[in-house]
Enzyme design. Structure first.
Site, PDB file in Angstrom:
ATOM      1  N   LYS A  28      42.303  46.701  56.759  1.00 42.30           N
ATOM      2  CA  LYS A  28      42.556  47.351  55.468  1.00 42.30           C
ATOM      3  C   LYS A  28      41.396  48.273  55.096  1.00 42.30           C
ATOM      4  O   LYS A  28      40.294  48.154  55.669  1.00 42.30           O
ATOM      5  CB  LYS A  28      42.757  46.286  54.382  1.00 42.30           C
ATOM      6  CG  LYS A  28      41.526  45.406  54.135  1.00 42.30           C
ATOM      7  CD  LYS A  28      41.859  44.274  53.169  1.00 42.30           C
ATOM      8  CE  LYS A  28      40.663  43.356  52.971  1.00 42.30           C
ATOM      9  NZ  LYS A  28      41.006  42.156  52.191  1.00 42.30           N
ATOM     10  N   ARG A  30      44.965  34.271  42.434  1.00 41.65           N
ATOM     11  CA  ARG A  30      45.023  35.724  42.519  1.00 41.65           C
ATOM     12  C   ARG A  30      46.453  36.118  42.848  1.00 41.65           C
ATOM     13  O   ARG A  30      47.172  36.643  42.016  1.00 41.65           O
ATOM     14  CB  ARG A  30      44.023  36.192  43.592  1.00 41.65           C
ATOM     15  CG  ARG A  30      43.918  37.680  43.723  1.00 41.65           C
ATOM     16  CD  ARG A  30      42.820  38.090  44.692  1.00 41.65           C
ATOM     17  NE  ARG A  30      43.154  37.828  46.097  1.00 41.65           N
ATOM     18  CZ  ARG A  30      42.449  38.311  47.128  1.00 41.65           C
ATOM     19  NH1 ARG A  30      41.384  39.062  46.906  1.00 41.65           N
ATOM     20  NH2 ARG A  30      42.795  38.039  48.371  1.00 41.65           N
ATOM     21  N   TYR A  73      15.886  62.648  38.403  1.00 43.22           N
ATOM     22  CA  TYR A  73      16.568  62.620  37.115  1.00 43.22           C
ATOM     23  C   TYR A  73      15.859  61.725  36.098  1.00 43.22           C
ATOM     24  O   TYR A  73      15.384  60.641  36.437  1.00 43.22           O
ATOM     25  CB  TYR A  73      18.012  62.131  37.282  1.00 43.22           C
ATOM     26  CG  TYR A  73      18.934  63.208  37.781  1.00 43.22           C
ATOM     27  CD1 TYR A  73      19.092  64.405  37.071  1.00 43.22           C
ATOM     28  CD2 TYR A  73      19.660  63.041  38.954  1.00 43.22           C
ATOM     29  CE1 TYR A  73      19.940  65.402  37.529  1.00 43.22           C
ATOM     30  CE2 TYR A  73      20.516  64.027  39.411  1.00 43.22           C
ATOM     31  CZ  TYR A  73      20.653  65.210  38.695  1.00 43.22           C
ATOM     32  OH  TYR A  73      21.481  66.177  39.143  1.00 43.22           O
ATOM     33  N   MET A  97      23.832  62.191  43.139  1.00 43.46           N
ATOM     34  CA  MET A  97      25.163  62.280  43.739  1.00 43.46           C
ATOM     35  C   MET A  97      25.078  62.683  45.222  1.00 43.46           C
ATOM     36  O   MET A  97      25.800  62.155  46.062  1.00 43.46           O
ATOM     37  CB  MET A  97      26.025  63.282  42.972  1.00 43.46           C
ATOM     38  CG  MET A  97      27.471  63.270  43.431  1.00 43.46           C
ATOM     39  SD  MET A  97      28.499  64.481  42.602  1.00 43.46           S
ATOM     40  CE  MET A  97      28.771  63.689  41.042  1.00 43.46           C
TER      41      MET A  97
HETATM   42  C1  LIG Z   1      40.552  41.056  53.143  1.00 42.39           C
HETATM   43  C2  LIG Z   1      41.310  39.862  53.516  1.00 42.39           C
HETATM   44  C3  LIG Z   1      40.931  39.084  54.637  1.00 42.39           C
HETATM   45  C4  LIG Z   1      39.661  39.342  55.427  1.00 42.39           C
HETATM   46  O1  LIG Z   1      38.545  38.856  54.727  1.00 42.39           O
HETATM   47  P1  LIG Z   1      37.063  38.877  55.379  1.00 42.39           P
HETATM   48  O2  LIG Z   1      36.237  38.126  54.422  1.00 42.39           O
HETATM   49  O3  LIG Z   1      36.666  40.305  55.494  1.00 42.39           O
HETATM   50  O4  LIG Z   1      37.189  38.232  56.710  1.00 42.39           O
HETATM   51  C5  LIG Z   1      41.745  38.030  55.006  1.00 42.39           C
HETATM   52  N1  LIG Z   1      42.869  37.723  54.304  1.00 42.39           N
HETATM   53  C6  LIG Z   1      43.247  38.437  53.217  1.00 42.39           C
HETATM   54  C7  LIG Z   1      44.474  38.054  52.480  1.00 42.39           C
HETATM   55  C8  LIG Z   1      42.486  39.518  52.790  1.00 42.39           C
HETATM   56  O5  LIG Z   1      42.847  40.208  51.686  1.00 42.39           O
END
Ligand SMILES: *Cc1c(COP(=O)(O)O)cnc(C)c1O
Length: 347
Positions: A33, A127, A244, A291
């Protein structure tokens, strides 16, 4: 060309998967992801395709792009965001999570025989995922749908902490709910792979461990190096303000170097000095993050020249430690690297 670049050592990705395989017999789903935590999902997927059983992403666009590079299962970790998304899930044979009832409405209008449905259970993170009271009913409903497979999953809130009590409770809750159900199961992210072997089940879902952003103490290697170069040097007198708001004032006469990287390149904003490496030596930044630039206090070192390479982090850096300097977490360091930073891949 602006020499601000993220180098990615592709063979370290494979190395890290081999490390993970020393800790688990479960199949590996590589979490790619957020463009593989900033490292490029397509490059990562091409490199590790033969070493994993599947991939996972968040958005449909990520999955569509990834489909060009792999025939392996691609899981949508949050499932569909609207029911019509199942059309593309069907066409490109994606796997999908179901975390809420609404995601099942009209699902039978689609042919999902080539997809795995990952039923997500809330085991205490609160969650995403079905609560126990709804789980049995939903399971019965999805068993009526023609699917390739059903997988039961949940997510751990605190697996990075060894012996964490909440994690143990979550593992127990997951086992209680799923014990007598004969589907494959998935619970562990990176932290759980190393810290909670009892959580591994059938498929583990590492992200950060593959990228070496954390858990180096278990043998993983950092995969990336973020560097730039000195583009300006000036001598200043003690008492001179830099940057800055004039918030940084030179204590002694010194040289100030400027480097073309800033928070628009994805560095977390900072006000307190952070450490950079030039010619193997550590230096501190002078002034707040800008930036597009940072200034470096070169002290009285007159050997540093325009064009010298500056490492924000290197392949042997421990990103966990570095992230503390930035007052953030290592995921944030990697995932925020912006498109403006050129990416170069080493075999
Ligand atoms: C991001 C995510 C992972 C991976 O988590 P890491 O801590 O990077 O290994 C696994 N399962 C779900 C549902 C996630 O959202």
């Amino acid at each position: 060309m602006r020499k601000t670049e993220l180098k990615i050592n592709l063979s370290n990705l494979i190395y890290n998967i081999e490390v993970i395989k020393r800790f688990t017999k479960a199949d590996i789903q590589a979490v790619v992801k957020a463009n593989s935590y900033g490292l490029s999902a397509s490059e990562v997927a091409k490199t590790i395709n033969d070493y994993v059983e599947s991939f996972s992403v968040i958005t449909l666009d990520e999955a569509i792009e990834l489909r060009k590079h792999t025939d392996k299962p691609i899981l949508l970790l949050q499932g569909v965001h609207e029911i019509d998304d199942y059309q593309i899930v069907q066409e490109l044979c994606f796997d999908f999570v179901v975390h809420s009832n609404w995601q099942l409405e009209n699902i039978t209008n689609f042919n999902l025989e080539e997809s795995r449905l990952w039923l997500k259970i809330n085991t205490g993170m609160n969650r995403l995922g079905l609560d126990l009271v709804d789980f049995q009913t939903v399971l019965q409903n999805i068993e009526k749908i023609k699917l390739k497979e059903i997988v039961l999953m949940s997510h751990l809130a605190a697996s990075s902490i060894k012996n964490d009590k909440q994690t143990k409770e979550q593992i127990e809750a997951f086992n209680d709910i799923t014990n007598n159900i004969n589907y494959r199961k998935s619970l562990a992210n990176s932290g759980a792979i190393f810290n909670f072997p009892e959580s591994h089940n059938d498929i583990v879902r590492p992200g950060i461990a593959i990228y070496g952003g954390k858990y180096n103490e278990f043998g993983t290697k950092n995969v990336s190096s973020l560097s730039t170069e000195i583009i300006s040097i000036r001598p200043i007198k003690a008492g001179t303000k830099v940057g800055y708001d004039g918030s940084w004032v030179a204590k002694d006469d010194c040289f100030i170097g400027s480097i073309p990287i800033g928070y628009a390149d994805g560095l977390p904003y900072f006000k307190e000095p952070i450490t950079v490496i030039i010619k193997g030596k550590e230096f501190k930044t002078a002034g707040k993050a800008n930036m597009d630039l940072l200034m470096i206090n070169l002290g009285d070192d007159d050997t540093i020249e325009i064009g010298d390479s500056v490492q924000i982090w290197d392949f042997d850096s421990d990103l966990s430690k570095l992230s503390e300097e930035f007052n953030t977490i290592t995921y944030n360091l990697l995932a925020n690297i912006s498109g403006r930073v050129s990416k170069n891949y080493l075999e």
